[in-house]
Design an enzyme around this catalytic site. Structure first.
Site, PDB file in Angstrom:
ATOM      1  N   ASP A 129     -13.576 -24.119   4.179  1.00  0.00           N
ATOM      2  CA  ASP A 129     -12.414 -23.226   4.277  1.00  0.00           C
ATOM      3  C   ASP A 129     -12.729 -21.829   3.755  1.00  0.00           C
ATOM      4  OD1 ASP A 129     -10.112 -24.848   5.240  1.00  0.00           O
ATOM      5  OD2 ASP A 129     -10.570 -26.073   3.506  1.00  0.00           O
ATOM      6  N   THR A 130     -13.350 -21.751   2.576  1.00  0.00           N
ATOM      7  CA  THR A 130     -13.520 -20.440   1.948  1.00  0.00           C
ATOM      8  C   THR A 130     -14.566 -19.582   2.643  1.00  0.00           C
ATOM      9  OG1 THR A 130     -15.001 -21.468   0.318  1.00  0.00           O
ATOM     10  CG2 THR A 130     -12.698 -21.195  -0.311  1.00  0.00           C
TER      11      THR A 130
END
Length: 411
Positions: free
Chosen positions: A180-181
């Site tokens: 995600d990041t």
């Protein structure tokens, strides 16, 4: 916490229609560097608000630790975008915005009349960024476009899990949420790039980021080995192909990481371990032989490191060979490096008595530094404030609250 200097993105307004982690992380990066990020939430809020961890004294009315970690420096307005009035309010916000970030499933906002093609008619300079598991049609329409995705899905398909772990039968995902990041970081970069273009041309554009693409972009070993030699790399623990001494080694009270592969580093390592004979041992005489015999070399190094504590090894190796203890959370909070770099700043956490630490801003700019200026917002905490900035009077805001078009929350 505020300093005299302002962030490099001061004066940029970003509408944040995101939830969970990838999208919020992108918008938070922009907020950290001075953008006015307005988190536009449904009346029930981002579901990530309910995610822990929580402190013992937290009444759990507001939000948990994960939400705090990816939504600081933002303001929150809560709108019912499924209602006509809610969409009208949102359009007023779009007129004031430079960028928009969203990570809904493909076509969700299109069905509400709030997709890029709709909004660019209202604001031609708008930069519209989407973060999805498999992207949108702008960057190439994937056959998986409508598939849901999470961190582990991106890591599995993008190449990381296939090379992480002890062997190919036990793949392991990288800890935390980099599926995600990492896309969030690429989306922030794409957004700023498009903002620079819009500033010089007056023309906005669509920024299309796929979580799986972002992981693949950082899978250089997977791609190069197959592209050049048709080899599908397999997991090989903590070693790195063709490099030794490289990996993890036992200490008395934990594990350390060493990367002393080139002759000067390796020779220094042998001397520090009190094993100068390993420098001239025929099996370890040069880089090629050290890799060929890396299992035996690792055993020799482990015999010696296992006699020392992590603290003792840090005092011995620090500044001399590439190395680090493998830190626990407690050790990260104790280390002077992270304190010196302001990487664990503290912010208020509603519902608890003491401030809490959040991950700091890693990009340090000398003239326009980013910073953690405020905690994550309550759901709709800034609804009235933002509507007032758009010219709405108190009575109008009260009517919208009564009609459940908007939501406002305060401590």
């Amino acid at each position: 916490m505020s300093t005299v200097k302002v962030g490099a993105l001061n004066g940029i307004r970003v509408l944040d229609l995101t939830h969970a982690l990838a999208g919020p992380f992108c918008a938070q990066v922009l907020a950290d560097h001075g953008a006015d990020v307005i988190k536009v939430e449904p009346l029930e809020g981002d579901f990530f608000r309910k995610m822990g961890p929580y402190r013992e004294d937290d009444d759990k009315k507001y939000f948990g630790g994960l939400f705090q970690a990816c939504n600081r420096n933002k303001r929150s307005i809560s709108l019912d975008l499924k209602s006509e009035k809610g969409r009208e309010l949102f359009i007023e916000l779009v007129k004031t915005a430079d960028a928009l970030v969203e990570n809904y499933r493909a076509d969700v906002l299109n069905r509400l009349g709030l997709g890029y093609e709709d909004l660019k008619k209202i604001n031609p300079k708008l930069v519209y960024t989407s973060v999805r598991g498999f992207g949108d049609k702008t960057g190439g329409e994937s056959p998986y476009k409508n598939w849901p995705a999470f961190d582990i899905v991106a890591q599995a398909m993008g190449g990381w899990m296939g090379v992480t772990g002890q062997d190919e039968n036990h793949p392991v995902k990288v800890g935390g949420g980099p599926g995600d990041t990492v896309p969030g970081l690429f989306a922030a970069f794409g957004t700023v790039s498009a903002l620079l273009h819009a500033k010089s041309t007056g023309q906005g554009q669509y920024v299309d980021v796929a979580m799986t693409d972002s992981i693949l972009a950082l899978s250089e070993m997977v791609v190069s080995q197959y592209s050049y030699r048709q080899i599908s790399v397999k997991p090989n623990g903590n070693t790195l192909m063709n490099m030794a001494a490289f990996g993890t080694y036992p200490a008395k009270d934990g594990v350390i990481a060493i990367a002393a592969t080139h002759d000067p580093q390796y020779h220094a390592l042998c001397d520090l371990l009190g094993a100068p004979e390993l420098k001239t041992h025929p099996d370890f005489i040069d880089e090629a032989n050290r890799w060929k015999n890396h299992i035996a070399l690792d055993e020799e190094i482990s015999k010696r490191t296992s006699q020392l504590t992590k603290k003792e090894i840090k005092a011995l190796f620090g500044g001399k060979v590439p190395f680090s203890p493998i830190y626990t959370g407690a050790e990260i909070f104790e280390d002077e490096h992270f304190a010196a770099r302001n990487m664990l700043p503290r912010v208020e956490h509603p519902g608890t008595a003491e401030p809490t630490a959040v991950p700091g801003v890693p990009v340090k700019l000398s003239e326009t530094p980013g910073e953690v200026r405020r905690r994550a917002p309550l759901l709709g905490e800034n609804t009235a404030e933002i509507l007032a900035e758009l010219g709405f009077e108190a009575g109008q805001i009260e009517n919208l609250l009564s009609d459940r078009v908007i939501r406002a929350t305060s401590l």
